[in-house]
Design a protein around this motif. Sequence first.
Motif, mmCIF file in Angstrom:
data_model
loop_
_atom_site.group_PDB
_atom_site.id
_atom_site.type_symbol
_atom_site.label_atom_id
_atom_site.label_comp_id
_atom_site.label_asym_id
_atom_site.label_seq_id
_atom_site.Cartn_x
_atom_site.Cartn_y
_atom_site.Cartn_z
ATOM 1 N N GLU A 1 -118.934 -4.589 -22.406
ATOM 2 C CA GLU A 1 -120.354 -4.699 -22.755
ATOM 3 C C GLU A 1 -120.972 -5.954 -22.148
ATOM 4 O O GLU A 1 -122.131 -5.936 -21.730
ATOM 5 N N ALA A 2 -120.208 -7.031 -22.070
ATOM 6 C CA ALA A 2 -120.716 -8.262 -21.452
ATOM 7 C C ALA A 2 -121.019 -8.036 -19.978
ATOM 8 O O ALA A 2 -122.029 -8.535 -19.455
ATOM 9 N N ARG A 3 -120.168 -7.277 -19.293
ATOM 10 C CA ARG A 3 -120.428 -6.949 -17.888
ATOM 11 C C ARG A 3 -121.696 -6.106 -17.760
ATOM 12 O O ARG A 3 -122.497 -6.307 -16.846
ATOM 13 N N SER B 1 -129.046 3.152 -13.643
ATOM 14 C CA SER B 1 -128.325 4.434 -13.631
ATOM 15 C C SER B 1 -127.198 4.418 -12.612
ATOM 16 O O SER B 1 -126.126 4.977 -12.855
ATOM 17 N N LEU B 2 -127.446 3.809 -11.469
ATOM 18 C CA LEU B 2 -126.462 3.811 -10.395
ATOM 19 C C LEU B 2 -125.431 2.695 -10.517
ATOM 20 O O LEU B 2 -124.324 2.826 -9.989
ATOM 21 N N LEU B 3 -125.768 1.617 -11.228
ATOM 22 C CA LEU B 3 -124.873 0.463 -11.296
ATOM 23 C C LEU B 3 -124.401 0.160 -12.728
ATOM 24 O O LEU B 3 -123.244 0.368 -13.062
ATOM 25 N N THR B 4 -125.285 -0.333 -13.555
ATOM 26 C CA THR B 4 -124.912 -0.787 -14.901
ATOM 27 C C THR B 4 -124.314 0.328 -15.752
ATOM 28 O O THR B 4 -123.272 0.146 -16.380
ATOM 29 N N PHE B 5 -124.987 1.461 -15.791
ATOM 30 C CA PHE B 5 -124.555 2.575 -16.623
ATOM 31 C C PHE B 5 -124.077 3.743 -15.769
ATOM 32 O O PHE B 5 -124.295 4.910 -16.107
ATOM 33 N N ALA B 6 -123.405 3.424 -14.678
ATOM 34 C CA ALA B 6 -122.913 4.452 -13.748
ATOM 35 C C ALA B 6 -121.963 5.423 -14.444
ATOM 36 O O ALA B 6 -122.016 6.632 -14.214
ATOM 37 N N GLU B 7 -121.105 4.897 -15.298
ATOM 38 C CA GLU B 7 -120.145 5.744 -16.019
ATOM 39 C C GLU B 7 -120.874 6.722 -16.943
ATOM 40 O O GLU B 7 -120.584 7.911 -16.954
ATOM 41 N N GLU B 8 -121.840 6.205 -17.684
ATOM 42 C CA GLU B 8 -122.572 7.042 -18.631
ATOM 43 C C GLU B 8 -123.486 8.046 -17.923
ATOM 44 O O GLU B 8 -123.668 9.156 -18.408
ATOM 45 N N SER B 9 -124.078 7.652 -16.811
ATOM 46 C CA SER B 9 -125.020 8.530 -16.102
ATOM 47 C C SER B 9 -124.346 9.378 -15.030
ATOM 48 O O SER B 9 -124.987 10.252 -14.456
ATOM 49 N N GLU B 10 -123.078 9.097 -14.770
ATOM 50 C CA GLU B 10 -122.343 9.732 -13.678
ATOM 51 C C GLU B 10 -123.092 9.552 -12.355
ATOM 52 O O GLU B 10 -123.028 10.389 -11.472
ATOM 53 N N ARG B 11 -123.813 8.427 -12.262
ATOM 54 C CA ARG B 11 -124.586 8.072 -11.064
ATOM 55 C C ARG B 11 -125.576 9.162 -10.654
ATOM 56 O O ARG B 11 -125.868 9.340 -9.485
ATOM 57 N N ARG B 12 -126.075 9.876 -11.643
ATOM 58 C CA ARG B 12 -127.067 10.913 -11.382
ATOM 59 C C ARG B 12 -128.391 10.507 -12.010
ATOM 60 O O ARG B 12 -128.425 10.038 -13.146
ATOM 61 N N LEU B 13 -129.449 10.714 -11.265
ATOM 62 C CA LEU B 13 -130.792 10.452 -11.772
ATOM 63 C C LEU B 13 -131.375 11.763 -12.280
ATOM 64 O O LEU B 13 -131.114 12.812 -11.712
ATOM 65 N N SER B 14 -132.130 11.671 -13.353
ATOM 66 C CA SER B 14 -132.799 12.877 -13.853
ATOM 67 C C SER B 14 -134.159 12.502 -14.415
ATOM 68 O O SER B 14 -134.349 11.391 -14.911
ATOM 69 N N ILE B 15 -135.073 13.424 -14.305
ATOM 70 C CA ILE B 15 -136.413 13.213 -14.859
ATOM 71 C C ILE B 15 -136.313 13.004 -16.369
ATOM 72 O O ILE B 15 -136.982 12.138 -16.930
#
Length: 161
Positions: free
Chosen positions: A16-18, A78-92
């Motif tokens: 979480e600190a990262r 989405s692409l960096l910090t929460f890449a794992e949670e977002s699976e590096r996918r953007l969505s509307i």
Amino acid sequence: MNGNQTDGRREAILHEARKLTSFGAIGAINGVVNYLVTVGLVGLAFPALGVMTGDAALSFAKALGWLVAVSNSYVLNSLLTFAEESERRLSIRKWLKFMAFGTAGLVAEVATFLIASRYLPLVLAGIVPIAASFLVNFTVTRLFVFPKKKSSAGMNTLDPD
């Protein structure tokens, strides 16, 4: 608490600190974006267009600075910090959720800017509200946009959106 639990908690805190550090770095970049859009409008564009800098114009400038910065923040986080949670996918849908929960930060920013702009030079009044909204933004983003999900076995899983 045994050693494995302690190690697991320590790793979770470091994880979480990262994320907080990455969110902060992206926030700093977008703080500059926000500042440049806001101050650029108020200091350059509005005078050139003959627009008065009353509360409505100041609010518009701050809101537009926020909109540009928070949209960029969604993409980078989405692409960096929460890449794992977002699976590096953007969505509307996620962007709309990010924007909706980010309005808490916007409200704090606009209110702080309106107050700060009365007492501080513009170059400082543009900075104060960005700093004030950082913790609000990270908290709502982590809890509501990119939350950790628990499976029935208690293991972390990805958010389905």
